[in-house]
Design a protein around this motif. Structure first.
Motif, PDB file in Angstrom:
ATOM      1  N   THR A 348       0.865  -1.184   0.000  1.00 13.95           N
ATOM      2  CA  THR A 348       0.000   0.000   0.000  1.00 13.95           C
ATOM      3  C   THR A 348       0.895   1.225   0.000  1.00 13.95           C
ATOM      4  N   LEU A 349       0.726   2.086  -0.991  1.00 11.21           N
ATOM      5  CA  LEU A 349       1.507   3.316  -1.082  1.00 11.21           C
ATOM      6  C   LEU A 349       0.626   4.500  -0.690  1.00 11.21           C
ATOM      7  N   ILE A 350       1.023   5.204   0.357  1.00 12.07           N
ATOM      8  CA  ILE A 350       0.363   6.448   0.753  1.00 12.07           C
ATOM      9  C   ILE A 350       1.334   7.574   0.432  1.00 12.07           C
ATOM     10  N   TYR A 351       0.945   8.434  -0.506  1.00  9.88           N
ATOM     11  CA  TYR A 351       1.873   9.418  -1.055  1.00  9.88           C
ATOM     12  C   TYR A 351       1.314  10.824  -0.865  1.00  9.88           C
ATOM     13  N   LEU A 375      -0.780  -3.903  -5.616  1.00  9.33           N
ATOM     14  CA  LEU A 375      -0.494  -2.521  -5.234  1.00  9.33           C
ATOM     15  C   LEU A 375      -1.770  -1.707  -5.040  1.00  9.33           C
ATOM     16  N   LYS A 376      -1.810  -0.997  -3.911  1.00  7.06           N
ATOM     17  CA  LYS A 376      -2.890  -0.053  -3.618  1.00  7.06           C
ATOM     18  C   LYS A 376      -2.254   1.319  -3.434  1.00  7.06           C
ATOM     19  N   VAL A 377      -2.804   2.332  -4.087  1.00  2.00           N
ATOM     20  CA  VAL A 377      -2.224   3.670  -4.036  1.00  2.00           C
ATOM     21  C   VAL A 377      -3.229   4.653  -3.444  1.00  2.00           C
ATOM     22  N   VAL A 378      -2.766   5.419  -2.459  1.00  2.00           N
ATOM     23  CA  VAL A 378      -3.595   6.452  -1.833  1.00  2.00           C
ATOM     24  C   VAL A 378      -2.832   7.773  -1.914  1.00  2.00           C
ATOM     25  N   LEU A 389      -6.633   8.303   8.485  1.00  2.00           N
ATOM     26  CA  LEU A 389      -6.346   7.830   7.130  1.00  2.00           C
ATOM     27  C   LEU A 389      -5.645   6.478   7.165  1.00  2.00           C
ATOM     28  N   VAL A 390      -4.619   6.366   7.991  1.00  2.00           N
ATOM     29  CA  VAL A 390      -3.871   5.108   8.085  1.00  2.00           C
ATOM     30  C   VAL A 390      -4.787   3.987   8.567  1.00  2.00           C
ATOM     31  N   SER A 391      -5.617   4.269   9.556  1.00  2.00           N
ATOM     32  CA  SER A 391      -6.540   3.254  10.088  1.00  2.00           C
ATOM     33  C   SER A 391      -7.514   2.781   9.023  1.00  2.00           C
ATOM     34  N   ALA A 392      -7.974   3.720   8.185  1.00  2.00           N
ATOM     35  CA  ALA A 392      -8.960   3.378   7.159  1.00  2.00           C
ATOM     36  C   ALA A 392      -8.351   2.598   5.995  1.00  2.00           C
ATOM     37  N   ILE A 397      -3.088  -3.586  11.119  1.00  2.00           N
ATOM     38  CA  ILE A 397      -1.998  -2.616  11.260  1.00  2.00           C
ATOM     39  C   ILE A 397      -0.820  -3.151  12.068  1.00  2.00           C
ATOM     40  N   LYS A 398      -1.095  -3.851  13.154  1.00  2.00           N
ATOM     41  CA  LYS A 398      -0.023  -4.265  14.058  1.00  2.00           C
ATOM     42  C   LYS A 398       0.886  -5.345  13.476  1.00  2.00           C
ATOM     43  N   ARG A 399       0.474  -5.970  12.375  1.00  2.00           N
ATOM     44  CA  ARG A 399       1.309  -7.008  11.751  1.00  2.00           C
ATOM     45  C   ARG A 399       1.821  -6.566  10.380  1.00  2.00           C
TER      46      ARG A 399
END
Length: 436
Positions: A348-351, A375-378, A389-392, A397-399
């Motif tokens: 997952t790319l958060i840019y 690939l997922k792009v945000v 945003l990160v939670s959504a 998340i923890k792994r």
């Protein structure tokens, strides 16, 4: 390659053991001093530890492959800054401990003390002043308006400090002159220092003397980012992992001839090197004017900021030009179709960028996303990466392993968010691309 926290703790333990060894050797050289003036003996210990840490600082700056490979240049620079703070602390404590009792007991006045100084003491005083100068310019380089090349030149004064430290300790160190334990420690430090100097100025230049490339193409990436494509003159391209960086020196009238670190934005699967350089200073302002055929020296690779062959779900969080190591990794995964155990790596790319025009590799990232399922792009435009945003966008998340690269304030904010979300520090990897 991901650096384990266990290895970091081992390295920290070795560092503390080194300091303790310097202190113990000093005590063993004249243990009787503690009986009648413990504070004076502590002053001696602080002096020996200061010299020892100066040698450590020199080793950290030598770019020795074994150290770089196991720690990573980014962490080395952070440790370099931390070690500098300890040096300043011990250097200031050294004369204060030595002269505290005679000065405050009234047995001697400050002017009388200074008047009694011999050459050895004056060399030590000069070394302390130069150390303070180096640290002030390092901490306040931006406020002082120092360019990168000026900042590096000031740091060369550290060699003078090291020489002054060795001469000072030898001239006034009775435990060294009488061949006590300190005598052998002094020669050990001198041998390490000379070895690091030999590697830095003889071995390393020889290793990279044939690592000369020429500019094959220069093209705009965004309004302020330029892609510079390089091909090796000897036909042998640098062997690197996606996400690593190199130091480059450009031989062209268009830019200053000085060494700078840049992430290799190309993938190891491509037949060229590529550096995507943002215009942000005297050196980078004219990179877009480079011509085909201009020569470039490339030294590297360095860094451990890479997913390598690790499996699982990865989240890349990039800010601005911090996308460069992720472009290398994404291109590598896309070209190799990396699969582990039959399941493709998920990324997952958060840019984050200020405007759409600031998004580097926008079309290429979109093309990779369209042709793949892994690939997922945000995109975050005109805003900030938030906890919500990160939670959504990230499940489990923890792994999940998080890689963060961008401006220092942005990275600090993102790491803080991940900590609040319960992500272990073992799963957070950062790359600070400013070495100052």
């Amino acid at each position: 390659m991901l650096l384990s926290k266990t290895k970091l703790w081992i390295l920290l333990g070795l560092y503390l053991l080194f300091i303790l060894t310097a202190a113990v050797v000093t005590v063993l050289s004249s243990p009787g001093v503690f009986k009648f003036d413990a504070l004076y003996k502590f002053g001696q210990i602080f002096g020996v530890v200061s010299l020892s840490l100066l040698v450590v600082q020199q080793v950290l700056s030598a770019r020795i492959p074994l150290i770089e490979k196991n720690i990573g240049h980014d962490r080395l620079m952070r440790f370099h800054h931390l070690n500098a703070n300890f040096i300043l602390l011990f250097v200031l404590a050294h004369p204060l401990s030595l002269f505290f009792r005679p000065l405050f007991s009234g047995r001697i006045k400050i002017f009388g003390l200074v008047k009694s100084f011999g050459l050895g003491q004056w060399l030590g005083a000069l070394a302390i002043l130069l150390i303070i100068l180096i640290i002030i310019t390092a901490v306040f380089s931006k406020r002082l308006g120092l360019r990168y090349d000026q900042w590096r030149k000031v740091h060369l004064v550290a060699y003078v400090v090291l020489i002054l430290g060795f001469v000072h300790s030898y001239m006034i160190g009775s435990d060294i002159l009488t061949r006590q334990h300190l005598y052998y420690w002094w020669w050990f430090l001198a041998a390490v220092s000379v070895s690091a100097l030999f590697y830095l100025h003889i071995v390393r230049p020889h290793r990279f003397k044939k690592s000369i490339y020429e500019v094959a193409k220069v093209e705009p990436n965004t309004h302020d980012v330029t892609n510079v494509y390089l091909k090796p003159l000897n036909g042998k391209k640098l062997d690197f992992k996606p996400g690593q960086f190199a130091f480059i020196t450009i031989y062209s009238k268009a830019v200053l001839r000085e060494e700078h670190p840049f992430t290799i934005s190309a993938s190891p699967t491509e037949d060229h090197l590529m550096f995507s350089i943002k215009s942000s200073g005297d050196f980078t302002a004219n990179v877009h004017t480079l011509k085909e055929g201009d020569r470039v020296k490339v030294e590297g690779p360095y860094g451990v900021f890479s997913i390598g062959d690790h499996r699982g779900h990865f989240v890349f969080i990039a800010g601005g030009i911090g996308i460069t190591p992720f472009r290398s990794m994404l291109r590598f995964v896309a070209d190799q179709h990396v699969k582990v155990g039959g399941v493709a790596q998920e990324i997952t790319l958060i840019y984050a960028n200020k405007t759409k025009e600031d998004i580097a590799f926008r079309e290429e990232i979109a093309a990779i996303k369209k042709s793949s399922k892994w690939l997922k792009v945000v995109h975050v435009v005109g805003g900030f990466v938030t906890k919500e945003l990160v939670s959504a966008e990230v499940s489990n998340i923890k792994r999940t392993k998080f890689f963060v690269c961008g401006p220092p304030p942005m990275m600090a904010a993102v790491v803080g968010i991940l900590n609040k979300l319960g992500v272990s520090s073992n799963y957070i990897y950062t790359e600070k691309f400013s070495l100052k």
